[in-house]
Design an enzyme around this catalytic site. Structure first.
Site, PDB file in Angstrom:
ATOM      1  N   ASP A 115       0.885  -1.271  -0.012  1.00 35.70           N
ATOM      2  CA  ASP A 115      -0.146  -0.044   0.018  1.00 35.70           C
ATOM      3  C   ASP A 115       0.880   1.088   0.011  1.00 35.70           C
ATOM      4  OD1 ASP A 115      -2.126   1.825   0.664  1.00 35.70           O
ATOM      5  OD2 ASP A 115      -3.396   0.035   1.025  1.00 35.70           O
ATOM      6  N   HIS A 151       2.051   1.980  -3.456  1.00 35.06           N
ATOM      7  CA  HIS A 151       1.018   3.023  -3.753  1.00 35.06           C
ATOM      8  C   HIS A 151       1.539   4.428  -3.830  1.00 35.06           C
ATOM      9  CE1 HIS A 151      -2.759   0.220  -3.117  1.00 35.06           C
ATOM     10  NE2 HIS A 151      -1.746  -0.498  -3.923  1.00 35.06           N
TER      11      HIS A 151
END
Length: 455
Positions: free
Chosen positions: A210, A233
């Site tokens: 993430d 991310h």
């Protein structure tokens, strides 16, 4: 001969004075460190001793050992300040099936002034036993209301959820961390910062499933530099404004960072229906390697699927005064710049300068495309260019000054003297810093000169 004997004895006495330490070792309290035995209660006893003023405020987790720990809370306030926790060995969480206690976090430090946590040990959250299950999952390491905090040097792996969470902390320095989790691991953010101010995060290697770093509401004066991010991310401001909340983020600088194979690069994401602001934000000196969304503002964020947020609500978190400068590299998708802003609360004062993004798939340096919705600002020397941004050669009004935090907001935590020489002698732990060692050598040299003058 007597003078030589006196000199040697004197030197040994001075060395013992300089090197002896009252630091507490968790094994002194009975920690086993075999990676199987639950050492949680022993760690708490050691913490209580250090926090109460014993051991010169220093707690050591020794090298060459692995300590299995159930959820722990190291609570302040403490009589000693600062508190030094030196992690040289490894800490490992129990698996989900053997987990006992709080599922919000594994290790929590709370209400501690002047906390220093550092070393070359490893913190392993055993996250693989959690990732396939829905529901609550713990953050591996959390700091709450810890002002003048320093965290450095450690390796963090496989957290069940976020690896590190900084909450309600002021004056924080985070540096030289290695954070690793599989790209497929869900919500394993590297570092999350919320409700905090005057935070510096620098020189870290982060590869997770993430966000490498996420900045959430209530934060201000944040400086991020020297981050190598990927997979993951990217570095995100948000998400902000979920469920109609009021969110505030301001004075954030992200500079001299690398994104490698990430889903996003520089991202700002907010939910429709929220309120507040995200402003005075700078992304500068960014290198991109096959990044799917290199530059993105998403004011229509909807849990990862912006296409579902077609209804532009009457309120939104206002995004303004954002500068993107000195970007270079490749985009995995056809879009290098993607601005999706609210119809009711457009993004304003958005600046692009010295941006050059090509598509990675073209193999010939083909220019990536740009798209924008409800955004106002200006650009110069930007590829891709955006019709929604005015072309200008004058960017003096841009917010890039946020990259230099004022002297008054620099972290005030006093670091341990690095590097540390750490060794055992007659069953007692001795810790020698470079400064102490240099002082000893200088003293011995001076004494030797005096001795030679008397011969």
């Amino acid at each position: 001969m007597k003078k030589k004997t006196w000199f040697l004895s004197f030197s040994l006495v001075i060395l013992q004075i300089f090197t002896s330490s009252n630091a507490l070792d968790v094994t002194q309290f009975g920690a086993v460190g075999d990676g199987v035995t639950d050492d949680s209660q022993v760690f708490l006893k050691a913490w209580e001793a250090v926090c109460s003023g014993t051991g010169d405020g220093q707690l050591v987790v020794p090298a060459g050992m692995t300590f299995m720990l159930q959820p722990l809370k190291f609570q302040g306030s403490c009589k000693s300040a600062p508190i030094f926790v030196q992690i040289l060995g490894n800490l490992v969480a129990s698996s989900k099936g053997n987990w006992k206690g709080d599922k919000d976090q594994w290790i929590l430090f709370a209400d501690i002034e002047g906390l220093v946590v550092e070393g070359d040990g490893e913190i392993n959250g055993q996250g693989s036993s959690w990732w396939e299950h829905k529901g609550s999952r713990p953050t591996a390491l959390k700091f709450k209301s810890c002002n003048n905090l320093r965290l450095s040097g450690l390796t963090h792996v496989d957290s069940p959820m976020a690896h590190i969470h900084i909450n309600d902390c002021n004056y924080v320095t985070i540096s030289s961390l290695r954070i690793n989790a599989p790209e497929s691991s869900p919500n394993t953010d590297g570092i999350d910062v919320g409700g905090s101010s005057n935070v510096v995060i620098q020189d870290c290697l982060i590869a997770t499933g993430d966000d490498c770093i996420a900045i959430s509401s209530g934060t201000s004066n944040i400086r991020i530099s020297g981050i190598d991010c990927g997979p993951g991310h990217g570095i995100s401001i948000g998400s902000l404004g979920k469920d109609g909340e009021t969110a505030t983020v301001e004075n954030v600088c992200v500079q001299n960072c690398n994104f490698r194979g990430t889903t996003n690069g520089a991202r700002i994401k907010t939910w429709q229906g929220g309120s507040g602001y995200a402003r005075m934000i700078t992304f500068h000196g960014i290198t991109l390697d096959n990044v799917e969304n290199p530059i993105i503002i998403d004011q229509l964020y909807n849990g990862g699927d912006s296409d579902k947020a077609k209804d532009h609500k009457s309120s939104a978190v206002e995004v303004s005064n954002v500068m993107y400068s000195n970007f270079v590299g490749t985009s995995k998708s056809e879009y290098g710049v993607d601005f999706r802003c609210s119809e009711r609360v457009p993004c304003t004062d958005i600046f692009l300068r010295d941006v050059k993004i090509a598509t990675a798939s073209s193999g010939s340096g083909q220019v990536a495309q740009g798209q924008c919705l409800n955004v106002r600002g200006a650009s110069t020397l930007a590829v891709p260019g955006l019709e929604c941004l005015a072309l200008t050669a004058n960017m003096l009004s841009s917010p890039e000054q946020t990259c230099m935090l004022a002297q008054s907001v620099q972290p005030r935590t006093q670091p341990m003297q690095d590097p540390i020489w750490d060794f055992e002698s007659r069953g007692k732990r001795l810790i020698v810093s470079n400064t102490v060692l240099f002082s000893f050598i200088s003293l011995v040299t001076y004494s030797f000169r005096l001795l030679m003058e008397n011969f």
